[in-house]
Design a protein around this motif. Structure first.
Motif, PDB file in Angstrom:
ATOM      1  N   PRO A 128       0.835  -1.217   0.000  1.00 15.63           N
ATOM      2  CA  PRO A 128       0.000   0.000   0.000  1.00 15.63           C
ATOM      3  C   PRO A 128       0.858   1.251   0.000  1.00 15.63           C
ATOM      4  CG  PRO A 128       0.125  -0.907   2.203  1.00 15.63           C
ATOM      5  CD  PRO A 128       0.846  -1.881   1.318  1.00 15.63           C
ATOM      6  N   GLU A 134      -5.142 -10.385  -4.715  1.00 11.71           N
ATOM      7  CA  GLU A 134      -4.733  -9.641  -3.533  1.00 11.71           C
ATOM      8  C   GLU A 134      -3.384 -10.134  -3.005  1.00 11.71           C
ATOM      9  OE1 GLU A 134      -7.766  -9.270  -0.590  1.00 11.71           O
ATOM     10  OE2 GLU A 134      -9.363  -8.998  -2.060  1.00 11.71           O
ATOM     11  N   SER A 158      -0.326  -4.502   6.456  1.00  9.57           N
ATOM     12  CA  SER A 158      -1.608  -5.227   6.385  1.00  9.57           C
ATOM     13  C   SER A 158      -1.626  -6.283   5.290  1.00  9.57           C
ATOM     14  CB  SER A 158      -2.762  -4.233   6.182  1.00  9.57           C
ATOM     15  OG  SER A 158      -2.794  -3.286   7.223  1.00  9.57           O
ATOM     16  N   VAL A 210      -1.714  -9.386  11.532  1.00 14.31           N
ATOM     17  CA  VAL A 210      -2.406  -9.632  10.260  1.00 14.31           C
ATOM     18  C   VAL A 210      -2.921 -11.067  10.248  1.00 14.31           C
ATOM     19  CG1 VAL A 210      -1.113  -7.954   8.898  1.00 14.31           C
ATOM     20  CG2 VAL A 210      -0.202 -10.267   9.183  1.00 14.31           C
ATOM     21  N   SER A 264     -10.056 -11.282   7.009  1.00 10.65           N
ATOM     22  CA  SER A 264      -9.821  -9.843   6.837  1.00 10.65           C
ATOM     23  C   SER A 264     -10.521  -9.014   7.902  1.00 10.65           C
ATOM     24  CB  SER A 264     -10.282  -9.394   5.447  1.00 10.65           C
ATOM     25  OG  SER A 264     -11.683  -9.598   5.300  1.00 10.65           O
ATOM     26  N   GLU A 292      -3.604   2.358   4.418  1.00 10.61           N
ATOM     27  CA  GLU A 292      -4.244   1.837   3.214  1.00 10.61           C
ATOM     28  C   GLU A 292      -4.068   0.326   3.119  1.00 10.61           C
ATOM     29  OE1 GLU A 292      -2.473   3.936  -0.034  1.00 10.61           O
ATOM     30  OE2 GLU A 292      -2.740   5.908   0.896  1.00 10.61           O
ATOM     31  N   THR A 293      -4.709  -0.264   2.140  1.00 11.55           N
ATOM     32  CA  THR A 293      -4.520  -1.677   1.825  1.00 11.55           C
ATOM     33  C   THR A 293      -3.790  -1.788   0.490  1.00 11.55           C
ATOM     34  OG1 THR A 293      -6.725  -1.737   0.815  1.00 11.55           O
ATOM     35  CG2 THR A 293      -6.536  -2.450   3.119  1.00 11.55           C
TER      36      THR A 293
END
Length: 532
Positions: free
Chosen positions: A262, A330, A365, A404, A516, A267-268
């Motif tokens: 990120p 992702e 993250s 995480v 998540s 942010e992701t």
């Protein structure tokens, strides 16, 4: 009657008298601007001979076309031969995402630092802190200018403040370093504080003391490559993460790395269109006999989207594989034992490699998947003297404190503290899964039987012979294997699931979606005191 605007403008033009002082300023600024944007034929020839790219061309390869805005271009403009004071700073977008760049100009006194060089870098880091923007460090510098040391070295806004700000930026925003040339003396700490160091082979070097200084001070005669060359740092010291063949490849790798993380800790990571693996994972990939080595890259490639695995430190401590991959578009971090190298045993270097990668993923993250096939940590006097206990504790500490989503997949063996270091059940992973080939125990059957029954084995052999000894050992091994049977571990809820290799990707994708939502809190305190 009121005159029109055009008429008034014409009247002013007729009465316009240029100020020679303004003309002089314009001329000098133009000269300084031009000087900071081009290099002499001699400097160009030197860059070409070194297979290097001019600093502004490097920046052009990094940022989207037309997006770069420069700060401090006129720094030290009144001094001869110091355009921009040897460093280009500013901001632009990388694939549409904003970032800051700090780029040494090796054609200006070998990219050395003066007082205004340091001030420009400090301001760039302050902007990064204030706006939470990623920083690309393009390093190619001979270090500090001794002539400027009083102005640039000791003060509150001296060179030390750069490192202070880098530490403040760590884990807040990505810091990505391309090392194109030297990073000497104190300047060597700039790469060390970044998240990833990409070194150009044959040009990049990093050292606190030069070979000449080493010979003078400690009597050691050594080449620059041996002392601090790119390959040495990427294979031996671990200070380098990736080797690049030239400047272009280094910048491409930096941009590729950026695509997995990120822009800041708030942010992701970017999400991309999902793809199926190039070669799906099948049951035949993992040998059923734990003594048969295999390359764990085959498992990773069967789990991630086609061609998406980005390995970090591939040449350092290769018994452990770490890197980013995409699953369903992702970013996911992988920590995997590789039995094809040193049997997948954990050493001090592999523990350090894992710890830093886990911290990196936790900061930004990025979920973690551990692929365990580990006989444990290395033993012996050499590793004990090297501090393997504290290095192992560092890895375990990183695993324990990460918040995480984490998944432990026992691929084959997970023995002793190796299970703990690979995110085993005791470390509150979101799930512990196992393939049918898995074994979990304090140690392997052979070692366990020898450790517990050594005296009895010797007595049976002495009194009854070798055949009776072998039968006794086989029976004790059978008993031990029944005690750690995989079905029993699942029945006792040590394992959350047992899946076949060809079902593992789908299982992880489902679990990642649910995980998540997990809470990111770990322990209320000022900070931990991790092993070093």
């Amino acid at each position: 009657m009121t005159l029109s605007g055009g008429t008034r403008g014409a009247e002013r033009s007729e009465g316009y008298e240029p100020d020679p002082r303004v003309a002089d300023v314009r001329a000098r600024l133009h000269e300084a601007y031009e000087a900071s944007g081009k290099i002499s034929d001699k400097a160009r020839a030197k860059l070409d001979s070194q297979n290097k790219i001019y600093v502004r061309d490097r920046i052009g390869l990094l940022f989207d076309q037309g997006s770069f805005v420069e700060d401090g271009r006129y720094a030290n403009a009144t001094a001869a031969g110091l355009p921009a004071d040897g460093v280009v700073t500013g901001r632009g977008t990388v694939d549409g995402r904003p970032a800051i760049v700090v780029a040494n100009d090796p054609t200006v006194k070998a990219g050395s630092w003066g007082a205004r060089t340091v001030e420009k870098i400090v301001r760039a880091t302050e902007s990064a802190l204030r706006e939470e923007l990623p920083v690309f460090w393009f390093v190619d510098s001979a270090g500090a200018r001794i002539t400027d040391q009083v102005e640039m070295f000791p003060g509150r806004r001296g060179a030390g403040h750069i490192f202070h700000n880098q530490v403040a930026l760590s884990g807040k925003v990505p810091q990505i370093c391309c090392l194109f040339g030297p990073s000497a003396a104190g300047g060597a700490y700039i790469p060390s504080f970044t998240d990833i160091v990409i070194m150009v082979e044959g040009n990049a070097s990093m050292y606190l003391g030069s070979p000449r200084m080493a010979e003078m001070v400690v009597g050691e005669r050594v080449s620059l490559e041996e002392m601090g060359g790119a390959r040495m740092h990427c294979t031996v010291s671990g200070c380098g993460d990736l080797l690049a063949q030239d400047d272009v490849e280094a910048i491409e790798l930096a941009k590729l790395y950026f695509s997995y993380v990120p822009g800041s800790w708030r942010e992701t990571p970017p999400v991309y269109d999902p793809e199926e693996p190039a070669t799906p994972l099948t049951r035949e990939v993992v040998p059923e006999r734990e003594s048969v080595p295999f390359d764990v890259h085959e498992v990773i490639d069967g789990l991630v989207d086609d061609g998406s695995f980005f390995e970090i430190k591939p040449l350092f401590a290769a018994e452990l594989v770490v890197g980013f991959g995409r699953m369903g578009g992702e970013t996911v971090g992988f920590v995997a034992n590789n039995s094809a190298v040193k049997g997948g045993v954990l050493f001090s270097d592999s523990a350090d490699k894992a710890s830093r990668f886990i911290w990196l993923c936790d900061a930004f993250s990025i979920p973690l998947v551990y692929l365990a096939d580990v006989p444990g940590f290395m033993i012996g006097t050499e590793v004990e003297r090297g501090g393997i206990i504290r290095h192992g504790a560092k890895m375990v500490s990183a695993v324990a404190s990460a918040t995480v989503p984490q998944f432990c997949v026992v691929v084959r063996k997970a023995y002793g503290a190796g299970l703990y270091a690979m995110g085993g059940p005791g470390f509150a992973p979101d799930a512990t899964l196992a393939l049918p080939t898995a074994r979990i125990a304090v140690m392997g059957p052979e070692a366990a039987v020898n450790a517990v029954y050594a005296n009895q084995i010797a007595e049976v052999e002495r009194s009854q012979g070798a055949e009776a000894r072998d039968a006794f050992v086989a029976e004790k091994r059978r008993e031990y294997e029944e005690d750690v049977d995989l079905e029993r571990l699942a029945a006792d809820l040590v394992l959350d699931g047992i899946v076949e290799a060809d079902e593992l990707r789908a299982e992880l994708l489902h679990r990642l979606r649910y995980a998540s939502r997990r809470d990111r809190a770990f322990s209320e305190r000022r900070r931990s005191i991790p092993p070093v």
